[in-house]
Design a protein around this motif. Structure first.
Motif, PDB file in Angstrom:
ATOM      1  N   PHE A  34      38.181  47.566  44.006  1.00  0.00           N
ATOM      2  CA  PHE A  34      38.975  47.095  42.875  1.00  0.00           C
ATOM      3  C   PHE A  34      39.179  48.200  41.857  1.00  0.00           C
ATOM      4  CE2 PHE A  34      34.693  46.468  41.435  1.00  0.00           C
ATOM      5  CZ  PHE A  34      34.709  46.632  40.064  1.00  0.00           C
ATOM      6  N   ASP A  35      40.282  48.075  41.132  1.00  0.00           N
ATOM      7  CA  ASP A  35      40.560  49.021  40.061  1.00  0.00           C
ATOM      8  C   ASP A  35      41.654  48.451  39.174  1.00  0.00           C
ATOM      9  OD1 ASP A  35      40.342  51.319  38.535  1.00  0.00           O
ATOM     10  OD2 ASP A  35      41.558  52.553  39.869  1.00  0.00           O
ATOM     11  N   VAL A  36      41.543  48.681  37.894  1.00  0.00           N
ATOM     12  CA  VAL A  36      42.585  48.305  36.942  1.00  0.00           C
ATOM     13  C   VAL A  36      43.701  49.335  37.059  1.00  0.00           C
ATOM     14  CG1 VAL A  36      43.144  48.054  34.488  1.00  0.00           C
ATOM     15  CG2 VAL A  36      40.947  47.234  35.357  1.00  0.00           C
ATOM     16  N   VAL A  37      44.938  48.866  37.087  1.00  0.00           N
ATOM     17  CA  VAL A  37      46.101  49.760  37.125  1.00  0.00           C
ATOM     18  C   VAL A  37      46.758  49.680  35.745  1.00  0.00           C
ATOM     19  CG1 VAL A  37      48.313  50.256  38.234  1.00  0.00           C
ATOM     20  CG2 VAL A  37      46.399  49.370  39.604  1.00  0.00           C
ATOM     21  N   LEU A  44      44.747  45.005  27.323  1.00  0.00           N
ATOM     22  CA  LEU A  44      43.571  44.809  28.165  1.00  0.00           C
ATOM     23  C   LEU A  44      43.162  43.344  28.312  1.00  0.00           C
ATOM     24  CD1 LEU A  44      41.374  47.809  27.007  1.00  0.00           C
ATOM     25  CD2 LEU A  44      42.771  47.616  29.068  1.00  0.00           C
ATOM     26  N   SER A  45      44.022  42.416  27.918  1.00  0.00           N
ATOM     27  CA  SER A  45      43.629  41.009  27.959  1.00  0.00           C
ATOM     28  C   SER A  45      43.534  40.446  29.376  1.00  0.00           C
ATOM     29  CB  SER A  45      44.574  40.159  27.109  1.00  0.00           C
ATOM     30  OG  SER A  45      45.899  40.322  27.541  1.00  0.00           O
ATOM     31  N   PHE A  46      44.226  41.023  30.335  1.00  0.00           N
ATOM     32  CA  PHE A  46      44.183  40.500  31.706  1.00  0.00           C
ATOM     33  C   PHE A  46      43.549  41.477  32.700  1.00  0.00           C
ATOM     34  CE2 PHE A  46      47.868  38.305  29.816  1.00  0.00           C
ATOM     35  CZ  PHE A  46      47.406  37.010  29.939  1.00  0.00           C
ATOM     36  N   ASN A  47      43.688  42.767  32.453  1.00  0.00           N
ATOM     37  CA  ASN A  47      43.234  43.794  33.389  1.00  0.00           C
ATOM     38  C   ASN A  47      43.803  43.566  34.780  1.00  0.00           C
ATOM     39  OD1 ASN A  47      41.811  45.673  31.855  1.00  0.00           O
ATOM     40  ND2 ASN A  47      40.027  44.351  31.774  1.00  0.00           N
ATOM     41  N   ASN A  48      45.113  43.604  34.881  1.00  0.00           N
ATOM     42  CA  ASN A  48      45.762  43.498  36.185  1.00  0.00           C
ATOM     43  C   ASN A  48      45.445  44.741  36.999  1.00  0.00           C
ATOM     44  OD1 ASN A  48      47.141  41.002  35.771  1.00  0.00           O
ATOM     45  ND2 ASN A  48      48.544  42.097  34.418  1.00  0.00           N
ATOM     46  N   GLY A  49      45.270  44.533  38.293  1.00  0.00           N
ATOM     47  CA  GLY A  49      44.953  45.668  39.151  1.00  0.00           C
ATOM     48  C   GLY A  49      44.860  45.281  40.602  1.00  0.00           C
TER      49      GLY A  49
END
Length: 185
Positions: A34-37, A44-49
């Motif tokens: 996993f990694d945030v993109v 930073l409220s969702f940290n989609n990645g």
């Protein structure tokens, strides 16, 4: 296929709460990737990645990278992994029987029977993409079974589990707990 043992904990920078790792575990057996993109986020409220799970070198949810809301998926995955069921009989079944039995426990055909979540570790984004991952313990090991590209039969509200490809791996409780201890966004 490479038979080398590959254990990874790649440091990829400062996460929201400090250090985070892109790969946790051994992809030849079981690993969480996993990694945030940054480009997929306005804040930073969702940290989609990216979120993927490797079982016996196969990567799930499948052939595509999907956008995962990591602030939701990682805590839920950690919770599921923390509460997997211990069932020696289920652990010993063939992989087809075990996968089907765990599926039937999680998604019973009888609407009056309660769902049993203990063996389902599928992140929601995986389930949304026709991928299921189950895990069961015998007390000393964890057995992980995964399948993707499942055919959903809308009229039955169930997946067709006939002739599906199932990946399987076994890891020690210690390896499982090590991955679990580092799983954080």
């Amino acid at each position: 296929m490479c038979n080398a043992v590959f254990k990874a904990e790649y440091y990829v920078g400062q996460g929201v709460r400090g250090r985070k790792y892109m790969i946790l575990g051994e992809p030849a057996k079981f690993a969480i990737v996993f990694d945030v993109v940054k480009e997929w986020n306005t804040d930073l409220s969702f940290n989609n990645g990216v979120l993927m799970i490797s079982v016996d070198w196969k990567v799930y949810p499948g052939n595509e990278i999907v956008n995962a809301t990591l602030n939701f998926e990682i805590p839920n995955l950690k919770d599921c992994m923390s509460n997997i069921g211990v069932d020696e009989q289920l652990f010993e079944l063939s992989k087809d029987e075990a996968f089907t039995k765990m599926y039937d426990l999680r998604f019973p055909e009888d609407w009056d029977v309660d769902e049993d979540y203990r063996f389902d570790i599928s992140p929601e984004i995986f389930s949304d993409n026709d991928c299921l991952i189950f895990a069961v313990s015998n007390g000393t090991q964890v057995r992980v079974l995964a399948s993707t590209n499942l055919e959903y039969i809308k009229t039955e509200s169930r997946y067709n589990l006939e002739n599906i490809e199932i990946s399987e791996t076994y890891i020690s409780i210690e390896e499982w707990n090590e991955i679990l201890s580092k799983l954080d966004i």
